[in-house]
Design a protein around this motif. Structure first.
Motif, mmCIF file in Angstrom:
data_model
loop_
_atom_site.group_PDB
_atom_site.id
_atom_site.type_symbol
_atom_site.label_atom_id
_atom_site.label_comp_id
_atom_site.label_asym_id
_atom_site.label_seq_id
_atom_site.Cartn_x
_atom_site.Cartn_y
_atom_site.Cartn_z
ATOM 1 N N GLY A 63 14.250 -13.644 21.777
ATOM 2 C CA GLY A 63 14.981 -14.818 22.071
ATOM 3 C C GLY A 63 14.268 -16.163 22.463
ATOM 4 N N VAL A 64 14.747 -16.747 22.486
ATOM 5 C CA VAL A 64 14.593 -18.384 22.466
ATOM 6 C C VAL A 64 15.795 -19.097 23.262
ATOM 7 C CG1 VAL A 64 12.798 -18.447 20.933
ATOM 8 C CG2 VAL A 64 15.441 -19.280 20.543
ATOM 9 N N ALA A 65 15.716 -20.259 23.706
ATOM 10 C CA ALA A 65 16.690 -21.202 24.567
ATOM 11 C C ALA A 65 16.568 -22.526 23.789
ATOM 12 C CB ALA A 65 16.492 -20.934 25.580
ATOM 13 N N GLU A 66 17.900 -22.835 22.998
ATOM 14 C CA GLU A 66 18.169 -24.578 23.098
ATOM 15 C C GLU A 66 17.448 -24.968 21.922
ATOM 16 O OE1 GLU A 66 19.207 -27.316 25.270
ATOM 17 O OE2 GLU A 66 20.060 -26.366 26.291
ATOM 18 N N VAL A 118 17.856 -14.129 19.489
ATOM 19 C CA VAL A 118 19.162 -14.856 20.838
ATOM 20 C C VAL A 118 18.414 -15.724 20.803
ATOM 21 C CG1 VAL A 118 19.626 -14.510 22.960
ATOM 22 C CG2 VAL A 118 18.891 -12.733 21.858
ATOM 23 N N ASN A 119 19.465 -17.042 21.085
ATOM 24 C CA ASN A 119 19.173 -18.388 21.189
ATOM 25 C C ASN A 119 20.305 -18.596 21.574
ATOM 26 O OD1 ASN A 119 18.252 -20.757 20.936
ATOM 27 N ND2 ASN A 119 19.744 -21.491 19.325
ATOM 28 N N ASP A 144 26.829 -25.423 11.559
ATOM 29 C CA ASP A 144 25.768 -24.820 10.972
ATOM 30 C C ASP A 144 24.863 -23.689 11.622
ATOM 31 O OD1 ASP A 144 23.597 -27.036 10.338
ATOM 32 O OD2 ASP A 144 24.681 -26.936 12.545
ATOM 33 N N LEU A 145 23.939 -23.546 13.017
ATOM 34 C CA LEU A 145 24.080 -22.876 13.762
ATOM 35 C C LEU A 145 25.270 -21.723 13.914
ATOM 36 C CD1 LEU A 145 21.642 -22.722 15.938
ATOM 37 C CD2 LEU A 145 23.147 -23.936 17.543
ATOM 38 N N LYS A 173 25.079 -15.906 12.311
ATOM 39 C CA LYS A 173 25.632 -15.301 11.868
ATOM 40 C C LYS A 173 25.890 -14.080 11.367
ATOM 41 C CE LYS A 173 30.777 -15.073 12.875
ATOM 42 N NZ LYS A 173 31.588 -16.304 13.526
ATOM 43 N N GLU A 174 24.662 -15.154 10.574
ATOM 44 C CA GLU A 174 23.955 -14.457 8.543
ATOM 45 C C GLU A 174 23.091 -14.015 9.305
ATOM 46 O OE1 GLU A 174 22.504 -17.740 6.325
ATOM 47 O OE2 GLU A 174 24.534 -19.058 5.974
ATOM 48 N N GLN A 175 21.998 -14.094 10.480
ATOM 49 C CA GLN A 175 21.033 -13.994 11.022
ATOM 50 C C GLN A 175 21.133 -12.759 11.988
ATOM 51 O OE1 GLN A 175 17.830 -14.487 9.729
ATOM 52 N NE2 GLN A 175 19.094 -15.593 7.726
ATOM 53 N N GLY A 176 22.425 -12.284 12.375
ATOM 54 C CA GLY A 176 22.393 -11.580 13.735
ATOM 55 C C GLY A 176 21.766 -11.810 15.076
ATOM 56 N N ILE A 177 21.488 -13.259 15.004
ATOM 57 C CA ILE A 177 21.294 -13.978 16.033
ATOM 58 C C ILE A 177 22.759 -14.122 17.317
ATOM 59 C CG2 ILE A 177 20.064 -16.171 17.804
ATOM 60 C CD1 ILE A 177 18.483 -16.451 14.844
#
Lengths: 318, 672
Positions: free
Chosen positions: A209-212, A237-238, A251-252, A257-261
């Motif tokens: 994942g990434v952050a921010e 992951v974000n 929107d985030l 949810k859509e992308q499973g993040i």
């Protein structure tokens, strides 16, 4: 600019040097014997420094943090300070490299590895615009983690990549910003992301994942990463700062949810270890090093026993 | 509460002859259990809450709220549901709860059907389950009945018809001037317990709670509502023999104490060492949480000067004889005993190195023979002391049929004494040799709150504190006598804001001097415990003290390790001192985990409630209740809580629970 590097705990040299490394011809010992007294190192301008903080769960560093600060590097600074205060004496010197290991971080995790959920966040610090983030540093980071956690061939359940200066912006990106970000990802991040994806695909990383990142930024990364010629993974992951977590844009949330993040919380400052903070930390014990070194990365790691809800170990490597 | 074995219980005269028998076999049973389970490891954190309700029956025409004694019928319905759910997974989703009777015939106890787990997202299930329980309980109630989570029922024991159905006071078991025996759970165990306490003590229990002197309350306050009877010798207790103290609210039955409701949390530890560690670490938090959850300011129709139930219950089951209480020289009784069998713990039990001998500074009364037997069979000093201290008490309820059991299979006699020592913490061995349940610890001091939102918040807070304690390896030890001092002070009116409590300053034992974690933000190296000057050689193990005066080896002076702090500081921290507070610890723990934003936000809500109760932004239930009474148009500023005030109070609580009324001073903007 000199660089930070690490050497594996068993004393093997990896022979890594950086471009314009600055060496002082001091009489530092060639062997890895322990030296006592900080004065031995005070004037050395080391070319490499690695520092392993203690287990901040046990030293009290994490426990006593001021929780009203939502974007803070308090934990890292306190932990490093702690270690420099207590463990410089037992630092190992080899050539122009110094490795400082906190006395409390010794020892592997007790019990079966499968009990633990290992999370790592890697903050890339020095980056020159237009140049790719160093993949080499990633290799070093993994080696450092294996040392810190006492686990060879470590598998990391959650790996978070934190880019320099990346800060969540709830206002969308306009066209030029989109272009700039896309370029940045393509040139700076993608090579590294590719390497991380390989590790993900081979199972050495559980979730990547990434952050921010904002929704748009996640989309851009995904598009670029999953392009045919790149064949990397999309972010899973974000990390979102605690301050923002209760007021995240819809929107985030929906995109995630859509992308499973997974949208996970964190409390780290955007600039986790600015150069002058780093210099100030080293100044009391290692003024020579303070002058000559710049931080390359910070690793924040933790080991969590999920069945009992306990954090067994937490620390940083710089 | 306790065991519900079937059979014919013994009258005290008979039971006392078997006291030694029960104790001796209880110890054998414990040793057998210990042998089989001492190395048991349970990898999962499992925990549960216990919520106690009172069932109120409204007489809307006459504006009276009565206690409904119909709970036995309600329980039978609930038991049926539970049984059906056990066989039907779909039904289980709606019923997921377990129901038990309690001391009061108007009381219900509900627990989750299955234990909760320990991850943050599992904690979100707590409030849902509590609400489910309340709904389910309502299902089997009459239209004019409602379950309320009130710690003490304001007009229990008042004259007039406060019970539905009505019964006159003064039955043979309790012999109370105020409550009938019919208020006691009909199962034979409970009236036997009641009567045997009275018989052993040689008098009725005497509960005296200081009255709150309001503008028009007489000074001195001599209660005009104490009736006189002439049927039993105990009838002389109250007035002739002076059991009823001036300026106090006098109560004379177990029902006034054990008829109170509370919130209890039990968690499973990974092994016995961890259980002992959590027991010790949570013990100093008992008084803190009591003050924070204070919800019981009214007794027998009067506003009292205390906000909590604890001392009332302690006095309500106090079976100590006059000799044991120190009023007469020891002749027939074996020991002088400082406390009722319901009270705060008397010793720490962990072998963790941070448990220094000096912390167990209360002279512990224990059975030497039992200690020796335990010790000879491999039980270490601290655990042997703990158990032989619990076993100074007599078993109060012995069933003829269960007198002789197989000590290899049964733990009945052990549980007899274990479950009739009621303390702020309870250390619970596995229920049997073969049970999948492991070593557990029960946290028992909290008062029940008016709404499920609050009860969930406090339950979640306690669980998170245990996780933080284990993750940070914190040290909360203070001398146990100081914990007792805290208990006394915690019950005072408005203690949450007005009192200070002894609390350890340096809670990170492995922090190093001179570091921020040592409590000295970037500054002078402060001495941590390790460097305290030794004044005398400290005993390596706790020497056991005899009953006559404590003879603990003089050790180090630990008084520098703790100081008086407000509840606000203890919970919310004192940043200038580098003291994170319990919430700081919990938040730092949570911030280390991978938690998704939704879960984090939900949990933050609960933690906000704790924060605001601790810093006074929101009132405790006790303060709110007082205010409600004092602002009521019928209140005459004389400390009297009339039927009408009581009725309106219960109605208001019902409305709050349904979300029909907002009470910002109690609940802020939280939705219940």
């Amino acid at each position: 600019m000199t660089a930070l590097s690490s050497e594996a705990h068993n004393g093997a040299t990896n022979g890594y040097t950086n471009g314009s490394a600055e060496h002082n011809n001091n009489n530092h010992s060639q062997s890895t014997t322990e030296v006592s007294g900080t004065s031995a190192f005070a004037n050395n301008a080391f070319s490499h420094l690695t520092l392993y903080t203690g287990n901040t769960m046990r030293t009290g560093t994490t426990g006593q943090l001021n929780t009203s600060l939502k974007k803070s590097n308090q934990e890292l600074v306190s932990a490093v300070q702690d270690t420099l205060l207590y463990s410089v004496d037992t630092a190992r010197v080899k050539g122009s490299s110094i490795t400082i290991t906190d006395e409390t971080s010794l020892g592997p995790l007790a019990g079966d590895r499968s009990l633990y959920e290992v999370t790592v966040k890697m903050f890339y610090l020095s980056a020159t615009e237009g140049t790719p983030l160093s993949v080499e540093l990633l290799t070093i980071a993994f080696a450092d983690l294996e040392t810190a956690m006492g686990i060879p061939d470590i598998k990391i359940d959650h790996f978070i990549l934190s880019l320099p200066h990346q800060s969540f912006d709830e206002n969308g990106l306009d066209e030029s910003e989109v272009e700039a970000f896309t370029t940045e990802i393509k040139t700076s991040v993608l090579p590294l992301w590719k390497k991380l994806s390989e590790l993900r695909q081979s199972g050495r990383i559980g979730r990547l994942g990434v952050a921010e990142f904002s929704k748009q930024q996640l989309e851009i990364l995904k598009t670029l990463a999953t392009a045919e010629d790149v064949n990397a993974v999309a972010p899973e992951v974000n990390q979102v700062n605690l301050q923002d977590c209760c007021v995240l844009p819809r929107d985030l949330i929906n995109y995630a949810k859509e992308q499973g993040i997974e949208l996970l919380t964190h409390g780290d400052a955007v600039e986790i270890l600015p150069k002058n903070t780093f210099a100030a930390l080293l100044q009391p014990n290692l003024p020579g090093a303070a002058a000559s070194l710049t931080p390359n990365f910070v690793l924040k790691y933790s080991a969590f026993i999920s069945s009992r809800g306990l954090v067994a170990k937490k620390g940083c490597v710089i | 509460m306790g065991l519900l074995s079937l059979g014919t219980p013994m009258h005290w005269d008979e039971a006392k002859q078997y006291a030694d028998h029960v104790r001796a076999h209880g110890i054998i049973q414990f040793l057998n259990l210990w042998e089989a389970t001492k190395n048991s490891q349970k990898d999962c954190l499992l925990w549960g809450d216990e919520i106690e309700y009172m069932v109120v029956s409204y007489d809307d025409e006459n504006k009276k709220a009565k206690l409904s004694l119909r709970v036995w019928e309600i329980l039978q319905e609930l038991a049926k549901e539970e049984e059906e759910a056990a066989n039907d997974p779909a039904k289980k989703l709606f019923v997921n709860s377990s129901w038990h009777p309690e001391y009061g015939r108007y009381m219900l106890e509900g627990t989750p059907g299955e234990p909760y787990m320990g991850l943050p997202r599992d904690l979100l299930a707590v409030e849902r389950n509590m609400k489910l329980r309340r709904e389910l309980a309502c299902k089997f109630m009459k239209p004019n009945e409602v379950p309320v989570t009130l710690t003490s029922y304001p007009r229990l024991g008042c004259a007039g018809e406060g019970l539905d159905p009505h019964h006159d006071p003064h039955g043979p078991a309790a012999r109370s001037l105020f409550v009938p025996d019919d208020i006691i759970n009909a199962h034979v165990r409970f009236p036997t317990l009641t009567a045997n306490i009275r018989r052993r003590r040689g008098a009725k229990v005497a509960i005296n709670t200081p009255i709150f002197h309001d503008k028009n309350t007489p000074k001195p306050f001599i209660d005009p509502t104490i009736p006189t009877f002439n049927d039993y010798p105990e009838d002389k207790n109250a007035i002739e023999q002076g059991a009823a103290l001036p300026d106090h609210i006098y109560m004379d039955a177990m029902a006034f104490g054990m008829g109170c409701c509370c919130l209890q949390i039990t968690f499973q530890a990974v092994n016995v060492e961890e259980a002992r560690k959590i027991y010790d670490q949570m013990a100093p938090l008992g008084p803190i949480m009591l003050a924070l959850t204070a919800a019981a300011p009214i007794y027998r129709g009067y506003l009292s000067d205390v906000d909590c139930r604890w001392n009332v219950i302690a006095q309500s089951v106090d079976d100590r004889t006059e000799e044991e209480r120190g009023l007469k020289p020891l002749k027939n009784s074996k020991y002088r005993i400082a406390k009722s069998r319901y009270d705060s713990i008397d010793s720490y039990i962990s072998n963790d190195p941070s448990n220094k001998p000096e912390y167990n500074d209360i002279p512990l009364v224990f059975d030497e023979d039992i200690y020796k037997k335990l010790s000879d069979n491999g039980i270490d000093n601290l655990l042997a002391r703990h158990i032989s201290h619990l076993f100074i008490r007599d078993p109060l309820v012995i069933f003829h049929e269960l007198l002789n059991v197989d000590d290899n299979e049964s733990t009945d006699h052990f549980e007899n004494l274990q479950s009739t020592n009621w303390q702020t913490m309870r250390f619970k061995p596995p229920p049997s040799k073969t049970s999948p349940i492991g070593w557990r610890v029960e946290f028992r001091s909290m008062e029940i709150q008016l709404t499920d939102f609050e009860n969930a918040a406090f339950a979640i807070f306690i669980v998170l504190v245990t996780r933080a304690v284990l993750s940070f390896n914190t040290n909360f030890y203070i001398p146990i006598s100081k914990v007792d001092e805290n208990m006394k002070v915690a019950q005072n009116r408005n203690a949450v804001l007005g009192e200070k409590f002894h609390f350890r300053k340096q809670i990170f034992p492995q922090s190093r001097p001179g570091t921020p974690a040592a409590g000295t933000p970037f500054g002078s190296p402060k001495l941590s415990n390790a460097t305290l000057p030794r004044t005398a050689p400290a005993a390596q193990n706790n020497t056991h003290s005899n009953t006559s005066g404590g003879s603990l080896a003089p050790g180090l002076d630990r008084s520098d390790e703790y100081e008086l702090m407000t509840i606000d500081e203890i919970i919310n921290g004192a940043p200038s001192k580098g003291f994170p507070g319990l919430l700081g610890l919990v938040n730092n723990y949570l911030n280390t985990l991978n938690i998704d934003i939704e879960t984090r936000c939900e949990i933050s809500k609960y933690l906000e409630l704790i924060k605001k109760r601790a810093n006074g932004t929101l009132m405790t239930a006790a303060t709110w209740t007082r205010q409600f009474v004092q602002n009521h148009p019928e209140y005459k500023q004389d400390s009297v809580v009339s039927d009408r005030i009581n009725y309106d109070l219960v109605k208001m609580i019902e409305k709050i629970n349904k979300g029909e009324v907002q009470v910002p001073e109690l609940l802020g903007t939280f939705s219940v």
